[in-house]
Design a protein around this motif. Structure first.
Motif, short mmCIF file in Angstrom:
data_model
loop_
_atom_site.label_atom_id
_atom_site.label_comp_id
_atom_site.label_asym_id
_atom_site.label_seq_id
_atom_site.Cartn_x
_atom_site.Cartn_y
_atom_site.Cartn_z
N ASN A 160 -59.06 -71.92 141.15
CA ASN A 160 -58.26 -70.70 141.34
C ASN A 160 -58.89 -69.56 140.55
O ASN A 160 -59.14 -69.68 139.35
N SER A 161 -59.12 -68.44 141.25
CA SER A 161 -59.72 -67.29 140.60
C SER A 161 -58.73 -66.62 139.64
O SER A 161 -57.52 -66.88 139.69
N GLY A 213 -56.68 -61.52 143.45
CA GLY A 213 -57.05 -62.69 142.66
C GLY A 213 -55.98 -63.77 142.72
O GLY A 213 -55.00 -63.68 143.46
N GLY A 214 -56.18 -64.79 141.88
CA GLY A 214 -55.23 -65.89 141.84
C GLY A 214 -55.23 -66.73 143.09
O GLY A 214 -54.20 -67.31 143.45
N VAL A 240 -68.14 -69.74 137.50
CA VAL A 240 -67.23 -70.51 138.35
C VAL A 240 -65.85 -69.86 138.27
O VAL A 240 -65.56 -69.10 137.34
N PRO A 241 -64.98 -70.12 139.23
CA PRO A 241 -63.67 -69.44 139.26
C PRO A 241 -62.79 -69.78 138.06
O PRO A 241 -62.82 -70.88 137.53
N GLY A 242 -61.97 -68.80 137.67
CA GLY A 242 -60.92 -69.05 136.70
C GLY A 242 -61.30 -68.76 135.26
O GLY A 242 -62.45 -68.48 134.92
N LEU A 248 -61.06 -77.44 137.84
CA LEU A 248 -62.16 -77.26 138.78
C LEU A 248 -62.35 -78.52 139.59
O LEU A 248 -62.08 -79.63 139.12
N ARG A 249 -62.82 -78.34 140.81
CA ARG A 249 -63.17 -79.44 141.69
C ARG A 249 -64.66 -79.33 141.96
O ARG A 249 -65.14 -78.33 142.50
N ILE A 250 -65.42 -80.36 141.56
CA ILE A 250 -66.88 -80.34 141.67
C ILE A 250 -67.29 -81.42 142.66
O ILE A 250 -66.95 -82.60 142.49
#
Length: 263
Positions: A160-161, A213-214, A240-242, A248-250
């Motif tokens: 999520n940004s 955003g968000g 990376v976002p956030g 995070l999902r990698i």
């Protein structure tokens, strides 16, 4: 969705049909039930969840050049396979992964029952990775990031940004501002949003001020610069976002023709 209509008003079942006023039979159409199709994008391979720690400068030992990297860590509990879905039982093949160990009182009883069935500890986050084959996975299996990735691999990072609240058109959509001098009365205003009589409305999707955003954001094809097994962190080139602490999902980067078929 395929549909087939069969008229039986004049067939063998005509005596069983309801009649209208005047004695005429009603025509009845039979339709096949809609088949449920699961559509989702395949992953290039199973991935992991992680936590953003922050950014730093990493100096390449070979060239000495500075490289901006994001440090990604892993919370206690790691990544554990909590469910293996197959086409026979769920209609598609996928691996469900849990992350971030917590106390039992932080979860509901259904959540604890689901995790207990797989022999997994209480985990806060659950996500799925849809794969073409899931034979190599079993519930309760721990996923080690050092075995899934190596230095130099390209990965897709999703998170999520940063939420920026309600913003205007200049910040949100990179609009150009008006003149600040020469008697201009329009500096950062939005301006015209459509004609008056025709069409007499505002088109859907018009770029206007709003919440910025968000949202779920994916940054593709980022390079893993360094893997530190002692600190249990990954160093990924770029941003990376956030914010720090963000989930995070990698996953392995999708490259058409290499690990994703062209069709």
């Amino acid at each position: 969705m395929a549909m087939a209509a069969v008229g039986i008003a004049g067939g063998a079942l005509a005596p069983l049909l309801p009649t209208q006023r005047g004695g005429r039979r009603c025509a009845v159409s039979f339709r096949r039930a809609a088949s449920v199709a699961v559509r989702a994008a395949y992953e290039a391979g199973v991935g992991v969840m992680a936590t953003k720690v922050g950014m730093m400068t990493y100096f390449d030992p070979a060239t000495g050049k500075p490289v901006p990297v994001t440090v990604v860590g892993f919370r206690e509990g790691g990544n554990v396979v909590t469910q293996v879905k197959t086409a026979a039982t769920d209609g598609y093949d996928a691996v469900q992964v849990g992350y971030h160990g917590v106390r039992e009182d932080k979860l509901t009883r259904p959540e604890l029952g689901h995790l207990g069935k797989a022999g997994a500890p209480p985990l806060r986050h659950l996500q799925e990775f849809r794969l073409t084959a899931v034979d190599a996975f079993e519930p309760g299996q721990e996923l080690d990031f050092a075995e899934l990735f190596k230095e130099g691999d390209l990965v897709d990072v999703t998170g999520n940004s940063i939420g920026k609240g309600f913003q205007g058109g200049i910040k949100r959509h990179n609009f150009k501002r008006g003149l600040m001098t020469h008697g201009s009365k329009s500096h950062r205003q939005l301006g015209s949003i459509g004609a008056g009589t025709t069409p007499g409305r505002v088109y859907k999707g018009k770029k206007m001020p709003g919440r910025m955003g968000g949202t779920k954001t994916k940054i593709r094809k980022l390079k893993i610069v360094k893997i530190d097994n002692d600190l249990r962190v990954l160093m990924i080139k770029g941003a990376v976002p956030g914010k720090p602490g963000n989930l995070l999902r990698i996953a392995p980067a999708k490259i058409v023709g290499k690990n994703i078929p062209k069709n």
